[in-house]
Design a protein around this motif. Structure first.
Motif, PDB file in Angstrom:
ATOM      1  N   GLU A 107       0.790  -1.183  -0.075  1.00 54.38           N
ATOM      2  CA  GLU A 107       0.002   0.014  -0.080  1.00 54.38           C
ATOM      3  C   GLU A 107       0.862   1.121  -0.055  1.00 54.38           C
ATOM      4  O   GLU A 107       1.633   1.634   1.039  1.00 54.38           O
ATOM      5  N   ILE A 123      -2.977   0.025  -3.758  1.00 53.42           N
ATOM      6  CA  ILE A 123      -2.572  -1.045  -3.368  1.00 53.42           C
ATOM      7  C   ILE A 123      -2.085  -1.991  -4.765  1.00 53.42           C
ATOM      8  O   ILE A 123      -2.739  -1.585  -5.688  1.00 53.42           O
ATOM      9  N   HIS A 179      -8.547   0.424   1.943  1.00 52.48           N
ATOM     10  CA  HIS A 179      -7.292   1.062   1.955  1.00 52.48           C
ATOM     11  C   HIS A 179      -7.315   2.349   1.701  1.00 52.48           C
ATOM     12  O   HIS A 179      -8.090   2.808   0.808  1.00 52.48           O
TER      13      HIS A 179
END
Length: 143
Positions: free
Chosen positions: A44, A60, A56
């Motif tokens: 990430e 990613i 997230h």
């Protein structure tokens, strides 16, 4: 066409994960041409662009272990709060610079060709950097 050489630095979070685990995490089928047991990392990026997964904050992707481990090194103190991580990183950078300065003073023939006042300034710089490193070390020990 001539390619130019580039070098960069990025900070990122990484979790060990096989290719198959990553594909399952993303809800994807594993392509027949890829080995799901390949070791690697879910990566990430902290500054790598717009998030591409709602779980997230950053972009990613998956990186094969060998590529990732040649490219990235763990940040010392990464389990610490951000303000303490910065102190650990600052000390590591300072110690690397101090090591290079000391190597120049002790091992590089160019040092002996410098004017005595410049040699003295470099020696004082080394002592000041060592003292600063010691202070940072004292702070880190108390974390």
């Amino acid at each position: 066409m001539i390619a130019k050489l580039y070098e960069g630095t990025k900070r990122l979070n990484a979790t060990p994960m096989t290719r198959g685990e990553y594909n399952a995490y993303r809800g994807w089928e594993n392509p027949a041409s890829e080995n799901p047991a390949d070791g690697g990392y879910l990566v990430e990026y902290q500054d790598g662009g717009k998030a591409n997964d709602s779980r997230h904050a950053g972009y990613i992707s998956w990186s094969p272990a060998d590529v990732f481990e040649r490219t990235y090194k763990p940040v010392l103190g990464s389990g610490l709060p951000p303000h303490q991580q910065r102190v650990v990183a600052e000390k590591a950078e300072l110690d690397e610079r101090l090591s290079k300065l000391d190597a120049f003073i002790l091992d590089n023939p160019l040092f002996a060709k410098l004017q005595p006042d410049e040699q003295e300034r470099l020696a004082r710089q080394s002592h000041a950097m060592a003292a600063y490193s010691g202070i940072l070390d004292e702070r880190i020990v108390k974390f």
